[in-house]
Design an enzyme around this catalytic site. Structure first.
Site, PDB file in Angstrom:
ATOM      1  N   GLU A 175     -16.847 -29.711  20.495  1.00  0.00           N
ATOM      2  CA  GLU A 175     -17.821 -28.612  20.467  1.00  0.00           C
ATOM      3  C   GLU A 175     -19.017 -28.909  21.370  1.00  0.00           C
ATOM      4  OE1 GLU A 175     -20.512 -25.889  17.389  1.00  0.00           O
ATOM      5  OE2 GLU A 175     -19.691 -27.808  16.710  1.00  0.00           O
ATOM      6  N   LYS A 212     -14.347 -25.772  20.345  1.00  0.00           N
ATOM      7  CA  LYS A 212     -15.265 -24.822  19.712  1.00  0.00           C
ATOM      8  C   LYS A 212     -16.382 -24.551  20.711  1.00  0.00           C
ATOM      9  CE  LYS A 212     -17.983 -23.833  15.568  1.00  0.00           C
ATOM     10  NZ  LYS A 212     -18.187 -24.120  14.137  1.00  0.00           N
TER      11      LYS A 212
END
Length: 296
Positions: A175, A212
């Site tokens: 992420e 993500k």
């Protein structure tokens, strides 16, 4: 790796619920839920209260595996119980794939980014994750400006740690968040896309990751990542957008599903009756599911 869970995450319709607020973000999450700092006197009491909130969410009749593919948990949550079972086991038995947030927060800004702080106990945490029926992990960095050296350092660090997580038999959610208010957000995303592809191309065939990412300025910016053979799934964070804004933007990105936190829980309150709580949660889940599955 659990093949049934892998197939569900890779092929299932739905989204990933982000329930991983940590020490720094928990007071804000509780305040939004209607629990202010006067209602707890220490960190233990604070974490008890946030676990009650998370328990209420995952035990709700609205929180079902036909729309919620997985849930990301905070480290303390995996050692706590829901209805007499460790949280990971409870979710897995419900058909929801459990993930664990493993990062220790962000370092100070340098070169327009914030790297992850060192994780000296990562090996022990990954061993605990395996003991607690966890499928994968999540770790967050932060990008504030289009500094190529900074973005490269973010992606390099994420994949370096990601390979350690893969070696432990878990799937890392990588992420590198892009600040939605960055003036050069579009340029950041172009650089980030290139750097991630370069790293993905170094992975062995059986080294699988999830990504993500902040919803991009240009729709389908990350289509090459969605299609990459080493990527199980690309999920989007809401990043400060309201749920309605995030849903509308997400619908423009084919193959990308949601992994929302604040946008999922923004209408939930501690003083709601169970019926009110379930209705608000169902409304959020239905709208996020729709944005994840039905694209423009």
């Amino acid at each position: 790796m659990n093949q049934e869970q892998l197939d569900k995450v890779k092929q299932g319709n739905g989204f990933i619920a982000a329930l991983d607020q940590s020490g720094g973000s928990t007071p804000k999450a509780l305040k939004a839920y209607g629990v202010d700092e006067s209602q707890y006197s220490n960190e233990n009491e604070m974490f008890d209260l946030v676990h009650e909130m998370r328990t209420r969410i995952v035990t709700s009749p609205s929180f079902t595996s036909d729309k919620v593919l997985g849930a990301i948990l905070f480290e303390q949550t995996i050692d706590r119980e829901v209805e007499g079972e460790y949280t990971g086991n409870y979710l897995a038995n419900k058909g929801v794939v459990p993930f664990l947030k493993v990062d220790k927060g962000l370092a100070d800004e340098k070169n327009g980014v914030q790297l992850m702080k060192p994780m000296p106990d990562l090996e022990d945490l990954l061993a605990r994750a395996n003991d607690r029926n966890i499928f994968g992990t999540k770790m967050r960095s932060n990008i504030l400006s289009a500094n190529e050296a900074g973005i490269k350092s973010i992606v390099d660090q994420q994949f370096e740690v990601g390979k350690q997580i893969i070696a432990a038999g878990l799937v890392p959610i990588i992420e590198p968040e892009v600040n939605i208010h960055a003036e050069d957000k579009k340029e950041i995303e172009e650089i980030l896309n290139r750097e991630i592809i370069q790293q993905l191309d170094t992975l062995a065939e059986d080294e699988l990751v999830m990504l993500k990412l902040t919803i991009p300025t240009v729709a389908d910016q990350y289509k090459a990542l969605v299609d990459h053979p080493n990527v199980i799934r690309v999920v989007a964070l809401s990043g400060g957008y309201s749920r309605d804004e995030a849903n509308e933007l997400l619908k423009e990105n084919h193959g990308v599903i949601a992994s929302f936190s604040r946008a999922l829980s923004s209408d939930l309150r501690a003083d709601q009756s169970d019926e009110e709580f379930d209705a608000k949660l169902a409304e959020a889940i239905d709208s996020i599911y729709d944005a994840s599955v039905n694209k423009k």
